[in-house]
Design a protein around this motif. Structure first.
Motif, PDB file in Angstrom:
ATOM      1  N   GLY A  14       0.782  -1.227   0.000  1.00  0.00           N
ATOM      2  CA  GLY A  14       0.000   0.000   0.000  1.00  0.00           C
ATOM      3  C   GLY A  14       0.817   1.281   0.000  1.00  0.00           C
ATOM      4  O   GLY A  14       0.296   2.340  -0.328  1.00  0.00           O
ATOM      5  N   VAL A  15       2.089   1.188   0.356  1.00  0.00           N
ATOM      6  CA  VAL A  15       2.915   2.398   0.423  1.00  0.00           C
ATOM      7  C   VAL A  15       3.091   3.025  -0.964  1.00  0.00           C
ATOM      8  O   VAL A  15       2.937   4.235  -1.123  1.00  0.00           O
ATOM      9  N   LEU A  16       3.392   2.219  -1.963  1.00  0.00           N
ATOM     10  CA  LEU A  16       3.626   2.773  -3.296  1.00  0.00           C
ATOM     11  C   LEU A  16       2.364   3.412  -3.872  1.00  0.00           C
ATOM     12  O   LEU A  16       2.426   4.490  -4.462  1.00  0.00           O
ATOM     13  N   SER A  17       1.226   2.761  -3.689  1.00  0.00           N
ATOM     14  CA  SER A  17      -0.009   3.348  -4.220  1.00  0.00           C
ATOM     15  C   SER A  17      -0.355   4.640  -3.490  1.00  0.00           C
ATOM     16  O   SER A  17      -0.820   5.608  -4.104  1.00  0.00           O
ATOM     17  N   LYS A  18      -0.114   4.707  -2.201  1.00  0.00           N
ATOM     18  CA  LYS A  18      -0.358   5.948  -1.452  1.00  0.00           C
ATOM     19  C   LYS A  18       0.602   7.041  -1.912  1.00  0.00           C
ATOM     20  O   LYS A  18       0.206   8.199  -2.082  1.00  0.00           O
ATOM     21  N   LEU A  19       1.845   6.676  -2.124  1.00  0.00           N
ATOM     22  CA  LEU A  19       2.842   7.635  -2.594  1.00  0.00           C
ATOM     23  C   LEU A  19       2.435   8.222  -3.950  1.00  0.00           C
ATOM     24  O   LEU A  19       2.430   9.443  -4.137  1.00  0.00           O
ATOM     25  N   ILE A  20       2.062   7.360  -4.874  1.00  0.00           N
ATOM     26  CA  ILE A  20       1.644   7.827  -6.203  1.00  0.00           C
ATOM     27  C   ILE A  20       0.390   8.697  -6.091  1.00  0.00           C
ATOM     28  O   ILE A  20       0.303   9.761  -6.704  1.00  0.00           O
ATOM     29  N   HIS A  21      -0.570   8.265  -5.288  1.00  0.00           N
ATOM     30  CA  HIS A  21      -1.798   9.048  -5.121  1.00  0.00           C
ATOM     31  C   HIS A  21      -1.500  10.443  -4.567  1.00  0.00           C
ATOM     32  O   HIS A  21      -2.040  11.443  -5.052  1.00  0.00           O
ATOM     33  N   ASN A  22      -0.637  10.509  -3.561  1.00  0.00           N
ATOM     34  CA  ASN A  22      -0.283  11.812  -2.986  1.00  0.00           C
ATOM     35  C   ASN A  22       0.338  12.722  -4.037  1.00  0.00           C
ATOM     36  O   ASN A  22       0.054  13.922  -4.075  1.00  0.00           O
ATOM     37  N   CYS A  23       1.168  12.161  -4.892  1.00  0.00           N
ATOM     38  CA  CYS A  23       1.812  12.959  -5.936  1.00  0.00           C
ATOM     39  C   CYS A  23       0.819  13.364  -7.020  1.00  0.00           C
ATOM     40  O   CYS A  23       0.878  14.490  -7.527  1.00  0.00           O
ATOM     41  N   GLU A  24      -0.101  12.472  -7.370  1.00  0.00           N
ATOM     42  CA  GLU A  24      -1.112  12.799  -8.384  1.00  0.00           C
ATOM     43  C   GLU A  24      -2.004  13.953  -7.938  1.00  0.00           C
ATOM     44  O   GLU A  24      -2.372  14.801  -8.754  1.00  0.00           O
ATOM     45  N   THR A  25      -2.335  13.991  -6.654  1.00  0.00           N
ATOM     46  CA  THR A  25      -3.233  15.042  -6.172  1.00  0.00           C
ATOM     47  C   THR A  25      -2.602  16.427  -6.235  1.00  0.00           C
ATOM     48  O   THR A  25      -3.317  17.425  -6.217  1.00  0.00           O
ATOM     49  N   GLU A  26      -1.293  16.497  -6.330  1.00  0.00           N
ATOM     50  CA  GLU A  26      -0.604  17.798  -6.373  1.00  0.00           C
ATOM     51  C   GLU A  26      -0.291  18.265  -7.790  1.00  0.00           C
ATOM     52  O   GLU A  26       0.205  19.378  -7.982  1.00  0.00           O
ATOM     53  N   LEU A  27      -0.538  17.420  -8.798  1.00  0.00           N
ATOM     54  CA  LEU A  27      -0.253  17.820 -10.173  1.00  0.00           C
ATOM     55  C   LEU A  27      -1.003  19.099 -10.520  1.00  0.00           C
ATOM     56  O   LEU A  27      -2.123  19.286 -10.067  1.00  0.00           O
ATOM     57  N   PRO A  28      -0.448  20.044 -11.236  1.00  0.00           N
ATOM     58  CA  PRO A  28       0.807  19.965 -11.976  1.00  0.00           C
ATOM     59  C   PRO A  28       2.039  20.359 -11.155  1.00  0.00           C
ATOM     60  O   PRO A  28       3.133  20.462 -11.683  1.00  0.00           O
ATOM     61  N   SER A  29       1.860  20.573  -9.850  1.00  0.00           N
ATOM     62  CA  SER A  29       2.995  20.935  -8.993  1.00  0.00           C
ATOM     63  C   SER A  29       3.739  19.693  -8.524  1.00  0.00           C
ATOM     64  O   SER A  29       3.199  18.584  -8.553  1.00  0.00           O
ATOM     65  N   GLU A  30       4.960  19.909  -8.068  1.00  0.00           N
ATOM     66  CA  GLU A  30       5.718  18.826  -7.447  1.00  0.00           C
ATOM     67  C   GLU A  30       5.156  18.584  -6.058  1.00  0.00           C
ATOM     68  O   GLU A  30       4.851  19.523  -5.327  1.00  0.00           O
ATOM     69  N   ALA A  31       5.014  17.327  -5.713  1.00  0.00           N
ATOM     70  CA  ALA A  31       4.634  16.924  -4.366  1.00  0.00           C
ATOM     71  C   ALA A  31       5.910  16.556  -3.622  1.00  0.00           C
ATOM     72  O   ALA A  31       6.931  16.235  -4.241  1.00  0.00           O
ATOM     73  N   CYS A  32       5.847  16.595  -2.295  1.00  0.00           N
ATOM     74  CA  CYS A  32       7.034  16.210  -1.525  1.00  0.00           C
ATOM     75  C   CYS A  32       6.605  15.707  -0.156  1.00  0.00           C
ATOM     76  O   CYS A  32       5.500  15.978   0.305  1.00  0.00           O
ATOM     77  N   GLY A  33       7.514  14.971   0.478  1.00  0.00           N
ATOM     78  CA  GLY A  33       7.212  14.451   1.798  1.00  0.00           C
ATOM     79  C   GLY A  33       8.250  13.467   2.298  1.00  0.00           C
ATOM     80  O   GLY A  33       9.358  13.374   1.764  1.00  0.00           O
ATOM     81  N   ILE A  34       7.845  12.734   3.313  1.00  0.00           N
ATOM     82  CA  ILE A  34       8.737  11.859   4.066  1.00  0.00           C
ATOM     83  C   ILE A  34       8.235  10.415   3.988  1.00  0.00           C
ATOM     84  O   ILE A  34       7.030  10.173   4.005  1.00  0.00           O
ATOM     85  N   LEU A  35       9.176   9.482   3.938  1.00  0.00           N
ATOM     86  CA  LEU A  35       8.889   8.053   4.026  1.00  0.00           C
ATOM     87  C   LEU A  35       9.508   7.555   5.325  1.00  0.00           C
ATOM     88  O   LEU A  35      10.684   7.828   5.595  1.00  0.00           O
ATOM     89  N   TYR A  36       8.729   6.853   6.133  1.00  0.00           N
ATOM     90  CA  TYR A  36       9.281   6.422   7.417  1.00  0.00           C
ATOM     91  C   TYR A  36       8.805   5.030   7.782  1.00  0.00           C
ATOM     92  O   TYR A  36       7.884   4.490   7.179  1.00  0.00           O
ATOM     93  N   GLY A  37       9.482   4.457   8.782  1.00  0.00           N
ATOM     94  CA  GLY A  37       9.125   3.120   9.232  1.00  0.00           C
ATOM     95  C   GLY A  37      10.066   2.628  10.299  1.00  0.00           C
ATOM     96  O   GLY A  37      10.695   3.421  11.013  1.00  0.00           O
ATOM     97  N   ASP A  38      10.171   1.303  10.372  1.00  0.00           N
ATOM     98  CA  ASP A  38      11.109   0.728  11.329  1.00  0.00           C
ATOM     99  C   ASP A  38      12.507   0.789  10.722  1.00  0.00           C
ATOM    100  O   ASP A  38      12.722   1.439   9.712  1.00  0.00           O
ATOM    101  N   SER A  39      13.440   0.096  11.297  1.00  0.00           N
ATOM    102  CA  SER A  39      14.832   0.240  10.849  1.00  0.00           C
ATOM    103  C   SER A  39      15.103  -0.269   9.447  1.00  0.00           C
ATOM    104  O   SER A  39      16.108   0.101   8.848  1.00  0.00           O
ATOM    105  N   CYS A  40      14.223  -1.112   8.914  1.00  0.00           N
ATOM    106  CA  CYS A  40      14.546  -1.705   7.619  1.00  0.00           C
ATOM    107  C   CYS A  40      13.410  -1.703   6.605  1.00  0.00           C
ATOM    108  O   CYS A  40      13.584  -2.203   5.501  1.00  0.00           O
TER     109      CYS A  40
END
Length: 143
Positions: A14-40
């Motif tokens: 689900g992370v990749l689809s959420k990432l793409i969705h977040n970026c699509e909602t900001e078009l035509p501008s660049e979207a940006c943000g943070i990816l986080y989780g456990d150590s690996c």
């Protein structure tokens, strides 16, 4: 670098689809943000508002959101594993601006969501800085 030598980075489903969705909602501008989780493994995406003067061709984190996000993530016992932004009509390779803006000594990955003809389909690519160059990282989805 061959596939056997290319480092991996794991993401939860689900992370990749959420990432793409977040970026699509900001078009035509660049979207940006943070990816986080456990150590690996990256487990979540946290969008940050783009405060660039030219958001169609660049990004700059909203300073207040960045500070709040940092302390929330670290306070929860998680780690920042990557930073992402989109290239609304460009290549998936890091740009000159990406190189210039990457902080020294940061142990995180750079993710680029690139939109091609007609803004679709999006492609997601991850990189890690080594010896002043970005090298691709293979994205692996793990349950």
């Amino acid at each position: 670098m061959s596939d056997e030598q290319t480092p991996n980075i794991a993401v939860y489903p689900g992370v990749l689809s959420k990432l793409i969705h977040n970026c699509e909602t900001e078009l035509p501008s660049e979207a940006c943000g943070i990816l986080y989780g456990d150590s690996c493994r990256i487990e979540s995406v946290l969008p940050i508002s783009n405060r660039s003067d030219k958001p169609q061709t660049g990004f700059s984190f909203d300073p207040q959101q960045w500070i709040e996000a940092y302390y929330t993530i670290i306070g929860s016992g998680k780690r920042i594993l990557g930073f992402y932004h989109s290239h609304p009509s460009g290549t998936s390779w890091p740009s000159a601006s990406d190189y210039a803006g990457w902080p020294e000594a940061i142990d995180a990955s750079l993710w680029i969501v690139a939109f091609h003809e007609n803004n679709k389909p999006a492609s997601v690519h991850a990189y890690r800085m080594k010896d002043d160059r970005f090298f691709p990282i293979k994205i692996v989805q793990n349950p």
